[in-house]
Each structure stands twice: as structure tokens, then as C-alpha cells.
Write an enzyme that holds these catalytic residues in place. Structure first.
Site, PDB file in Angstrom:
ATOM      1  N   VAL A  40       0.949   1.031   4.075  1.00  0.00           N
ATOM      2  CA  VAL A  40       0.959   1.571   2.365  1.00  0.00           C
ATOM      3  C   VAL A  40       0.579   0.714   1.607  1.00  0.00           C
ATOM      4  O   VAL A  40       0.271   0.829   0.287  1.00  0.00           O
ATOM      5  CB  VAL A  40       2.060   2.636   2.302  1.00  0.00           C
ATOM      6  CG1 VAL A  40       3.117   1.899   2.110  1.00  0.00           C
ATOM      7  CG2 VAL A  40       1.603   3.425   1.115  1.00  0.00           C
ATOM      8  N   ASP A  91      -2.173  -3.521  -2.292  1.00  0.00           N
ATOM      9  CA  ASP A  91      -1.550  -4.001  -3.473  1.00  0.00           C
ATOM     10  C   ASP A  91      -0.978  -5.232  -3.356  1.00  0.00           C
ATOM     11  O   ASP A  91      -1.131  -5.961  -4.377  1.00  0.00           O
ATOM     12  CB  ASP A  91      -0.333  -2.919  -4.130  1.00  0.00           C
ATOM     13  CG  ASP A  91      -1.302  -1.651  -4.435  1.00  0.00           C
ATOM     14  OD1 ASP A  91      -2.288  -1.532  -4.870  1.00  0.00           O
ATOM     15  OD2 ASP A  91      -0.243  -0.637  -4.155  1.00  0.00           O
TER      16      ASP A  91
END
Length: 304
Positions: free
Chosen positions: A247, A251
Site C-alpha cells: 500500500v 508513495d
């Protein structure tokens, strides 16, 4: 100096045996809460990579706000331009399966209040050569305004195309560096449903970069990342790992890439560090808690 204009969320994470199909109920396992939001994740990644980072965004006036900002605060991200607005802090609802794959739904909350005035505030304190890091979990007018101001002021802009929106393709051409995963890049090239020809990826990237004059980076999960732009074609390899939770990987890549460039690394070296950092982020659950520190990255590189 890196300024991140973007979202702040609190992630609510449930583990499941497998990701459900539409209308299907599947058995679950554990539940946890973690700090998230693509903007906040990338800000924390850049900070843990060693950069000075300022976050510009918004949280609500609720009990979730302090929790959502906790790791940014403890790691020393400048939060003086994170506004407190009436209503709820942004929420991400995440399911993670046994293979580490995930599905995510975003409830924007206070992130919807990040407007063009916030973009002007973000750019107002930036100097030529500073790095602006953007995603697409805040209203697009703010992102568009920030990109325009960055170009006018000589600020280096990096746009992550997640989540992909109807005007992303046009907006991407205004950024100096664009970071997309393979599905997003296919959409960037106008392929319906994000279905591209993997064997033709390099030529498609070259065509996009030559047409726009920008640098495109495509992240490929376990296959690393590729880029094409003024530096030509570059390739960065991922670590050979068994992922626990993917997840936060994208980023982490974005934040580490920005930090590497801010530190004066070449794009090739910044990509190499960012790809390894993204691999390490897959070894722990959650988004922000899984982002590695620079020391962990150095230890991993030293052991190879």
C-alpha cells in the site's frame, strides 16, 4: 527544500483472505489504523530520506486529526501550513489480501478544502530550484494552479498521477517530472481501462517524453522502474522480496525520488534509491509506518 501540496488521511486497514468481487462478502482477519494520505505519505518518505520538508494541506476539527499528523510531527515535517477546517479529517478504507495486494476507497473530508489559495501559499515560500511534490487526492484546481506557478517561478514540479482523474493527461504535461504506475501510464497514453502493451512500454514512454518535453517515470512493482526524458532511458531494479503489504510503496518511491533530487543526485541515482526504498516499504504493514528511514536503506544497499 521540498514542499508537498496534498492530502492527509487516516487509513483504516482490514486484512482479508482475498479481495472481494463486486457484491461479494469475504472473510476478514485483523483491523488496524495508520497514518496515510498520498500527500502526507510522500512528505514523510522525503523526510525519512533526509530532506527538509514542508507539508501544505488540511485536516478536520475531529479526533482523527492529531492521529493523522502524528508521524509527520514526530519525524519533523513542517506542518505550519496544514490548515484545520470544520468537519472530518480524510479517511482511506483499505483491504489487503494474503498476497499483499490491496483495494482502497478514499473519503476526502478536509482534503476537499485544499484550494487555489493553498497552492499560492505553497509556492509563495518556494525559491527557484526547490522541489514541489504533487498527487491527485486534493481538488484539481489547486494542483493545476500549483503547477502553473511552479513553471513561472522556476520550481521543479513532480506530479504523481495517482489517483488517475479525467483531466490527469492534460495536467501531466505541465509537470517537469511525471510518476505513474503501468496502469496509469496506459491511461496517460489514452488506452481505455488502463490496458497497455507491456512489450511496447519503452517506445510509448519515449513517444510521450518527446511529445511533451517532460520526464516520465513508470513504476513497475517488483520489476523496478523505468524513465525516459532529457537524460534518455533509465532503468532501476527493485529488491527481490516477498511483499507483505504494497500500500505505501508508490508513495515511498515518490518521496525518496524527490529527496534524492533535492540532495543533488542524478535522476538515475535518485531512481535507484527510490526503487529500493519502495521495496523495503512492502515488508511492513500500513502506509506511513512502513516507510523506511535513510539508515535502513543504507544498510540494505550495504548488504547487497
Amino acid at each position: 527544500m521540498i514542499t508537498v501540496l496534498g492530502s492527509v488521511n487516516l487509513d483504516q486497514i482490514g486484512t482479508v483472505t482475498r479481495l472481494p468481487a463486486p457484491g461479494e462478502t469475504v472473510a476478514g482477519g485483523t483491523f488496524s489504523v495508520a497514518q496515510g494520505g498520498k500527500g502526507a505519505n510522500q512528505a514523510l518518505a522525503a523526510r525519512r530520506a533526509g530532506a527538509a520538508v514542508r507539508m501544505v494541506g488540511a485536516v478536520g476539527e475531529d479526533a482523527f486529526a492529531e492521529v493523522a499528523l502524528r508521524l509527520l510531527t514526530s519525524d519533523g515535517v513542517d506542518l505550519s501550513d496544514v490548515a484545520r477546517v470544520p468537519g472530518a479529517t480524510g479517511i482511506a478504507m483499505i483491504f489487503v489480501d494474503e498476497k499483499g495486494e490491496n483495494v482502497i476507497a478514499i473519503l476526502p473530508g478536509a482534503n476537499a478544502a485544499v484550494d487555489e489559495a493553498a497552492a499560492m501559499r505553497a509556492l509563495g515560500a518556494m525559491a527557484r530550484g526547490d522541489i514541489l511534490l504533487l498527487q491527485q487526492e486534493i481538488p484539481q484546481p489547486a494542483t493545476a494552479r500549483a503547477l502553473a506557478l511552479a513553471r513561472q517561478s522556476g520550481v521543479v514540479s513532480i506530479l504523481n498521477t495517482a489517483p488517475f482523474l479525467p483531466d490527469t493527461a492534460a495536467l501531466a504535461e505541465e509537470a517537469d517530472i511525471v510518476i505513474a504506475n503501468e496502469t496509469e501510464f496506459a491511461l496517460l497514453m489514452g488506452k481505455a481501462g488502463g490496458q497497455g502493451d507491456a512489450g511496447d512500454l519503452d517506445s510509448q514512454m519515449e513517444a510521450w517524453a518527446n511529445r511533451t518535453g517532460r520526464t516520465i517515470i513508470v513504476t513497475l512493482g517488483g520489476e523496478g522502474a523505468r524513465s525516459f526524458g532529457p537524460d534518455g532511458r533509465l532503468v532501476a531494479a527493485a529488491l527481490p522480496i516477498t511483499p507483505l503489504d504494497t500500500v505505501g510503496a508508490g508513495d515511498t518511491f515518490c518521496g525518496y525520488l524527490a529527496a534524492g533530487l533535492d540532495a543533488g543526485l542524478t535522476l538515475k541515482d535518485a531512481m535507484a534509491r527510490a526503487t529500493i526504498a519502495a521495496s523495503l516499504a512492502c515488508l511492513k504493514p500500513g502506509a506511513q509506518p512502513a516507510i523506511p528511514y535513510a539508515g535502513e536503506l543504507a544498510a540494505s544497499i550495504g548488504s547487497r
